[in-house]
Design a protein around this motif. Structure first.
Motif, PDB file in Angstrom:
ATOM      1  N   ILE A  49      12.344 -11.938  32.283  1.00  0.00           N
ATOM      2  CA  ILE A  49      13.391 -12.171  33.558  1.00  0.00           C
ATOM      3  C   ILE A  49      14.235 -11.821  32.603  1.00  0.00           C
ATOM      4  O   ILE A  49      14.406 -12.673  31.359  1.00  0.00           O
ATOM      5  N   ILE A  50      14.543 -10.871  32.498  1.00  0.00           N
ATOM      6  CA  ILE A  50      16.184 -10.350  30.988  1.00  0.00           C
ATOM      7  C   ILE A  50      17.930 -10.630  32.168  1.00  0.00           C
ATOM      8  O   ILE A  50      17.614 -10.570  33.511  1.00  0.00           O
ATOM      9  N   ASP A  51      18.709 -10.986  31.316  1.00  0.00           N
ATOM     10  CA  ASP A  51      19.765 -10.969  32.085  1.00  0.00           C
ATOM     11  C   ASP A  51      20.634 -10.743  31.115  1.00  0.00           C
ATOM     12  O   ASP A  51      20.865 -11.790  29.970  1.00  0.00           O
ATOM     13  N   ALA A  52      21.822 -10.040  32.212  1.00  0.00           N
ATOM     14  CA  ALA A  52      22.974  -9.361  30.633  1.00  0.00           C
ATOM     15  C   ALA A  52      21.942  -8.944  29.252  1.00  0.00           C
ATOM     16  O   ALA A  52      22.863  -9.358  28.629  1.00  0.00           O
ATOM     17  N   GLY A  53      21.252  -8.183  29.213  1.00  0.00           N
ATOM     18  CA  GLY A  53      20.676  -7.707  28.354  1.00  0.00           C
ATOM     19  C   GLY A  53      19.626  -8.720  27.303  1.00  0.00           C
ATOM     20  O   GLY A  53      19.564  -8.290  26.392  1.00  0.00           O
ATOM     21  N   THR A  54      19.279  -9.560  27.780  1.00  0.00           N
ATOM     22  CA  THR A  54      18.906 -11.312  26.427  1.00  0.00           C
ATOM     23  C   THR A  54      17.548 -11.544  27.880  1.00  0.00           C
ATOM     24  O   THR A  54      17.588 -11.322  29.207  1.00  0.00           O
ATOM     25  N   VAL A  55      16.371 -11.665  26.779  1.00  0.00           N
ATOM     26  CA  VAL A  55      15.329 -11.991  28.185  1.00  0.00           C
ATOM     27  C   VAL A  55      15.268 -13.795  28.107  1.00  0.00           C
ATOM     28  O   VAL A  55      15.910 -13.920  27.267  1.00  0.00           O
ATOM     29  N   LYS A  56      14.889 -13.871  29.606  1.00  0.00           N
ATOM     30  CA  LYS A  56      15.688 -15.153  29.286  1.00  0.00           C
ATOM     31  C   LYS A  56      14.721 -16.334  28.998  1.00  0.00           C
ATOM     32  O   LYS A  56      14.362 -17.281  29.327  1.00  0.00           O
ATOM     33  N   THR A  57      13.314 -15.819  29.701  1.00  0.00           N
ATOM     34  CA  THR A  57      11.629 -16.107  29.511  1.00  0.00           C
ATOM     35  C   THR A  57      10.776 -14.568  30.410  1.00  0.00           C
ATOM     36  O   THR A  57      10.992 -14.178  30.951  1.00  0.00           O
ATOM     37  N   LEU A  60      17.186 -20.190  37.150  1.00  0.00           N
ATOM     38  CA  LEU A  60      17.491 -18.789  35.704  1.00  0.00           C
ATOM     39  C   LEU A  60      18.960 -18.857  36.040  1.00  0.00           C
ATOM     40  O   LEU A  60      19.690 -18.876  34.370  1.00  0.00           O
ATOM     41  N   LEU A  61      19.121 -17.863  36.997  1.00  0.00           N
ATOM     42  CA  LEU A  61      20.261 -16.747  36.738  1.00  0.00           C
ATOM     43  C   LEU A  61      21.498 -17.593  36.923  1.00  0.00           C
ATOM     44  O   LEU A  61      22.898 -18.148  36.397  1.00  0.00           O
ATOM     45  N   GLN A  62      20.950 -19.006  37.486  1.00  0.00           N
ATOM     46  CA  GLN A  62      22.354 -20.247  38.023  1.00  0.00           C
ATOM     47  C   GLN A  62      22.585 -20.465  36.430  1.00  0.00           C
ATOM     48  O   GLN A  62      23.828 -21.294  36.356  1.00  0.00           O
ATOM     49  N   GLU A  63      22.069 -21.146  35.994  1.00  0.00           N
ATOM     50  CA  GLU A  63      21.793 -21.825  34.405  1.00  0.00           C
ATOM     51  C   GLU A  63      22.531 -21.377  33.728  1.00  0.00           C
ATOM     52  O   GLU A  63      23.643 -20.787  33.081  1.00  0.00           O
ATOM     53  N   SER A  64      21.917 -19.923  33.649  1.00  0.00           N
ATOM     54  CA  SER A  64      22.772 -18.235  33.275  1.00  0.00           C
ATOM     55  C   SER A  64      24.824 -19.033  32.980  1.00  0.00           C
ATOM     56  O   SER A  64      24.982 -18.891  32.307  1.00  0.00           O
ATOM     57  N   ASP A  65      24.130 -18.505  34.380  1.00  0.00           N
ATOM     58  CA  ASP A  65      26.242 -18.771  35.220  1.00  0.00           C
ATOM     59  C   ASP A  65      26.987 -19.779  34.595  1.00  0.00           C
ATOM     60  O   ASP A  65      27.882 -20.897  33.743  1.00  0.00           O
TER      61      ASP A  65
END
Length: 247
Positions: free
Chosen positions: A207-215, A238-243
């Motif tokens: 899972i990547i978000d904004a160009g970085t690997v989340k997990t 995971l995306l909510q945690e990123s936000d």
């Protein structure tokens, strides 16, 4: 499993925008590796870099332990890339499209003919062999794109959003064909934002978000770790945690 591809600290900048911010992971031989993220997360950028179509701003891609940039032409010969948007020549028949693709891969004419027949059988496309690609429906067009991707028997198959916009029953048919590719020993990098698709097909997901690997983990392990019943729920969490962190 043997490591086929190593992505090492890959960054990609477009003018003032950083599309990838130091992505690293390994792709194992014979697995389906799901690359997940919302639109704009960097999936297509990363898959095109792994395919050898675009260079990274920094970082490296290793194939069987060697940088692909030592011999990028040979590397492109072992990769099959199925793009998100159909790029068929609509003025050519399906057989002519495959002939052109085979010549691009420097295949011998007799091998192109043999593989064309084999793939037409495998993907049930014989009735359209002498038809222009423009007559195909969306599902058949995507099926043919995958067939073209396989023409030169690539070691690595990259499918970029292969079922986007398709009807559910057509998606399921393509899922079965992707699973058959794995059974034949193919290594597949699958980019998708359909979480049910990733959960059904992938051995591991990234899972990547904004160009970085989340997990990176198996779908089952992620569901157990986050105490969720569906991979989609893990993804949203995971995306909510990123936000929250970003705020």
């Amino acid at each position: 499993m043997k490591t086929l591809i190593q992505v090492q600290s890959v960054k990609k900048h477009y003018q003032t925008k950083a599309a990838l911010k130091g992505v690293s992971f390994e792709l194992k031989s014979g697995e389906i590796f799901g690359l997940l993220g919302v639109n704009g997360a960097g999936k297509t950028t990363l898959s095109s870099i792994i395919a050898g179509l675009h260079p990274p701003t920094s970082g490296d891609i290793l194939f069987e332990g060697k940088s692909i940039y030592e011999d990028i032409v040979s590397y492109r010969g072992i990769v099959g890339f199925c793009p998100q948007k159909p790029n068929l020549d609509l003025s050519l028949t399906l057989e002519e499209n495959l002939l052109f693709a085979g010549r691009y891969q420097r295949m011998k004419p007799e091998l192109i003919r043999a593989r064309t027949k084999e793939l037409m059988d495998q993907f049930h496309l014989h009735e359209y062999a002498n038809e222009k690609a423009s007559v195909l429906s969306g599902g058949y067009k995507q099926r043919f794109l995958i067939a073209r991707t396989l023409l030169h028997a690539p070691k690595l198959i990259i499918l970029d959003e292969p079922t986007v916009g398709l009807d559910p029953h057509i998606r399921r048919q393509l899922w079965d064909q992707i699973r058959e590719l794995k059974k034949s020993g193919s290594t597949i990098l699958l980019t998708t934002h359909y979480l049910d698709e990733a959960e059904y097909l992938s051995d591991r997901v990234c899972i990547i978000d904004a160009g970085t690997v989340k997990t990176i983990d198996t779908p089952d392990n992620l569901k157990k770790l986050h105490q969720m019943h569906r991979l989609e729920d893990v993804f949203i969490k995971l995306l909510q945690e990123s936000d929250y962190v970003a705020k």
